[in-house]
Design a protein around this motif. Structure first.
Motif, PDB file in Angstrom:
ATOM      1  N   ASP A   1       0.837  -1.206   0.000  1.00  0.00           N
ATOM      2  CA  ASP A   1       0.000   0.000   0.000  1.00  0.00           C
ATOM      3  C   ASP A   1       0.871   1.256   0.000  1.00  0.00           C
ATOM      4  OD1 ASP A   1      -2.670   1.169   0.103  1.00  0.00           O
ATOM      5  OD2 ASP A   1      -2.081   1.865   2.102  1.00  0.00           O
TER       6      ASP A   1
ATOM      7  N   SER B   1       2.424   1.655  -3.435  1.00  0.00           N
ATOM      8  CA  SER B   1       1.476   2.201  -4.410  1.00  0.00           C
ATOM      9  C   SER B   1       1.277   3.701  -4.206  1.00  0.00           C
ATOM     10  CB  SER B   1       0.136   1.477  -4.323  1.00  0.00           C
ATOM     11  OG  SER B   1       0.259   0.160  -4.814  1.00  0.00           O
TER      12      SER B   1
ATOM     13  N   THR C   1       2.384   6.244  -7.063  1.00  0.00           N
ATOM     14  CA  THR C   1       1.357   7.127  -7.616  1.00  0.00           C
ATOM     15  C   THR C   1       1.864   8.567  -7.634  1.00  0.00           C
ATOM     16  OG1 THR C   1      -0.428   5.678  -6.875  1.00  0.00           O
ATOM     17  CG2 THR C   1      -1.011   7.964  -7.346  1.00  0.00           C
TER      18      THR C   1
ATOM     19  N   TRP D   1      -5.440   1.209  -9.109  1.00  0.00           N
ATOM     20  CA  TRP D   1      -5.216   1.101  -7.661  1.00  0.00           C
ATOM     21  C   TRP D   1      -6.494   1.421  -6.890  1.00  0.00           C
ATOM     22  CZ3 TRP D   1      -3.010   5.330  -4.214  1.00  0.00           C
ATOM     23  CH2 TRP D   1      -2.748   4.850  -2.935  1.00  0.00           C
TER      24      TRP D   1
ATOM     25  N   ASN E   1      -4.330  -3.291  -4.327  1.00  0.00           N
ATOM     26  CA  ASN E   1      -2.937  -3.633  -4.650  1.00  0.00           C
ATOM     27  C   ASN E   1      -2.786  -5.046  -5.182  1.00  0.00           C
ATOM     28  OD1 ASN E   1      -1.484  -1.252  -3.974  1.00  0.00           O
ATOM     29  ND2 ASN E   1      -1.934  -1.666  -1.825  1.00  0.00           N
TER      30      ASN E   1
ATOM     31  N   THR F   1      -2.925  -4.575 -10.584  1.00  0.00           N
ATOM     32  CA  THR F   1      -2.507  -3.195 -10.310  1.00  0.00           C
ATOM     33  C   THR F   1      -0.993  -3.083 -10.288  1.00  0.00           C
ATOM     34  OG1 THR F   1      -4.513  -2.657  -9.098  1.00  0.00           O
ATOM     35  CG2 THR F   1      -2.563  -1.338  -8.586  1.00  0.00           C
TER      36      THR F   1
END
Length: 152
Positions: free
Chosen positions: A13, A16, A20, A59, A64, A68
């Motif tokens: 997490d 990601s 991002t 996402w 996740n 993704t």
């Protein structure tokens, strides 16, 4: 059957979230590179934004999961490809290729080999296709300016 620990889920997490942010930071970077080099900045920014939107949407919609993570791997490598293209004909084009390795290293934070393989496959495909279609987008100097027939 895969059992994912809470620590691994938290790491993915966090990864990601950071990736991002990285994807979205590339959009203004593409604009800045285009403006500083006096080349097109709109199309690179649009491509960067499209890749960032795709990964972000994946996402948000699916979490996740493996899909993704694969999207993130391809999106980040795609953005690096755009940056390499933006540096075409410039002295930093060859150096920009090192960013591929840095971004592949970032994908290791997922603790999953699949996004790394997907990202690497995207880079290989990118280089193979552009080698024949537009060599100057990948290779600097005389190699990039030479046509495929002249190099063979």
């Amino acid at each position: 059957m895969t059992i994912e620990s809470d620590d691994l889920a938290n790491l993915r997490d966090t990864t990601s979230k950071l990736l991002t942010a990285m994807l979205w930071i590339h959009v203004p970077i593409a604009i800045a590179v285009g403006l500083m080099r006096g080349t097109d900045w709109l199309m690179p920014a649009v491509l960067m934004a499209a890749m960032a939107i795709t990964a972000t949407a994946s996402w948000w919609l699916t979490g996740n999961g493996p899909s993704t993570r694969l999207v993130f791997g391809v999106a980040i490598m795609g953005q690096v490809s755009v940056l390499v293209f933006q540096m075409s004909g410039g002295p930093w084009q060859a150096d920009t290729h090192m960013y591929f390795f840095a971004c592949l290293a970032c994908l290791m934070s997922y603790c999953d080999y699949r996004p790394i393989l997907a990202g690497a496959a995207a880079v290989v495909l990118h280089h193979l296709v552009l080698n024949f279609i537009l060599p100057a987008a990948v290779y600097p100097g005389e190699i990039g300016r030479a046509s495929c027939r002249e190099r063979v």
